[in-house]
Design a protein around this motif. Structure first.
Motif, short mmCIF file in Angstrom:
data_model
loop_
_atom_site.label_atom_id
_atom_site.label_comp_id
_atom_site.label_asym_id
_atom_site.label_seq_id
_atom_site.Cartn_x
_atom_site.Cartn_y
_atom_site.Cartn_z
N GLY A 175 -0.98 -1.23 6.87
CA GLY A 175 -1.02 -2.32 6.09
C GLY A 175 -2.44 -3.24 6.47
N GLU A 184 6.39 -4.04 7.19
CA GLU A 184 5.43 -4.42 8.09
C GLU A 184 5.49 -5.65 8.80
N GLY A 236 0.92 -1.16 0.09
CA GLY A 236 -0.03 -0.17 -0.09
C GLY A 236 0.83 1.22 0.03
N ARG A 237 0.58 2.22 0.62
CA ARG A 237 1.30 3.50 0.57
C ARG A 237 2.61 3.48 1.16
N GLN A 238 2.71 2.73 2.37
CA GLN A 238 4.07 2.63 2.95
C GLN A 238 4.96 1.53 2.20
MG LIG Z 1 0.36 0.52 3.54
#
Ligand SMILES: [Mg+2]
Ligand SMILES: Nc1ncnc2c1ncn2[C@@H]1O[C@H](COP(=O)(O)OP(=O)(O)OP(=O)(O)O)[C@@H](O)[C@H]1O
Ligand SMILES: Nc1ncnc2c1ncn2[C@@H]1O[C@H](COP(=O)(O)OP(=O)(O)OP(=O)(O)O)[C@@H](O)[C@H]1O
Ligand SMILES: Nc1ncnc2c1ncn2[C@@H]1O[C@H](COP(=O)(O)OP(=O)(O)OP(=O)(O)O)[C@@H](O)[C@H]1O
Ligand SMILES: [Mg+2]
Ligand SMILES: [Mg+2]
Lengths: 112, 112, 112
Positions: A87, A44, A37-39
């Motif tokens: 996440g 994670e 995702g964005r990160q």
């Molecule tokens: Mg994310």
């Protein structure tokens, strides 16, 4: 009819299944998937292990449902899947034209 | 265009592939999945073994097709997948805005 | 919102991921799949090995995106996935009613 797809953390699957059952959902389809995702690039945590890789294991869940239940069901899934950490996942709804139960040939709401 | 998704018993995949080919379908995508339907908790039989687990192995099939063929093709898949026993599966149609063949960039019916 | 699904050659995934990142895409979901296209029965080459089997390994990629980006993003994926050889893949767009980020409950474009 609508199709809800949710990509969630694998260790949340049991809670999501229980929440769906409590809501009265009669069937789901589950696929192993991975994603980011964005990160992207951020770490994670999955089952106690840190992932530096950019594709993190996820579970992809599908539920075909009545129009009237779709938005509420989306919320049920999202709440059961949530940990509050990055996440946690993404879920979406797409329109469905027709549904059939293979064994009986039933269509529409009766097919669910 | 339409997208047909069918979640079926794995041992029916060959019959479904043959039925699709006989119908003139040129491409399919297959994913391993698992799921449960209305008889959650009931026993399903898979390749001679009984499953007590709540997620039973299934095959998830996708076919992008012309609008005009979609409903008939859904029936073709359903009939080829049917055994008459519980757990035979679920199939649905969703609308598709655009399709592309990656190699050529062709769009629409020519992309199939 | 739109959902782009692309079924591509597995060895093109890294290039597609890089192209998506360069475009500013923040998340994708990846599933292992297999399939065949028009050249069913023809030989496809996968990681240096010839496949005579009718189901060839593919990667199935999903990206939920804004309406305005969908068609351009489809082109980005298609160009990055292309090798010019048969079996390069198929990609399609379906409409999405709602999207949620699980962690925050955000909806719509903010959820991406
Ligand atoms: Mg994310
Ligand atoms: N735009 C997208 N399209 C398709 N799948 C996505 C998209 N964004 C995320 N996903 C899937 O959801 C999974 C979880 O995403 P994630 O929860 O990290 O999203 P996020 O927007 O980064 O939110 P957070 O800030 O909570 O991490 C990803 O691994 C991926 O499988
Ligand atoms: N509502 C649903 N949404 C998504 N997938 C579903 C749904 N219902 C069933 N499935 C998928 O279809 C598979 C087969 O379902 P199943 O045939 O058992 O449905 P059923 O309604 O219980 O019919 P039957 O009475 O014939 O068993 C499940 O394992 C699951 O993967
Ligand atoms: N109509 C379709 N519906 C769903 N998936 C498809 C369809 N056609 C192809 N696919 C998927 O795309 C993959 C690649 O297809 P492929 O590129 O061989 O299509 P093609 O039309 O035969 O194009 P080419 O002539 O370049 O080989 C297949 O293995 C399958 O997974
Ligand atoms: Mg059942
Ligand atoms: Mg081909």
């Amino acid at each position: 009819m609508k199709l809800i797809t949710a990509v969630i953390k694998p260790h949340r699957l049991d809670d999501v299944k229980n929440a769906l059952q409590a809501y009265g959902v009669h069937g789901i389809t589950v696929t192993e998937a991975s994603g980011y995702g964005r990160q992207r690039g951020h770490t994670e945590v999955y089952r106690g292990a840190e992932y530096q890789v950019d594709l993190v294991p996820k579970v992809r869940l599908e539920v075909v449902t009545d129009d009237d239940d779709a938005e509420e069901l989306l919320e049920v899934i999202v709440k059961a899947a949530r940990t509050g950490k990055i996440g946690d996942g993404k879920a979406w709804i797409v329109p469905v034209d027709s549904v059939v139960r293979v064994r009986t040939g039933e269509r529409g709401p009766e097919a669910l």
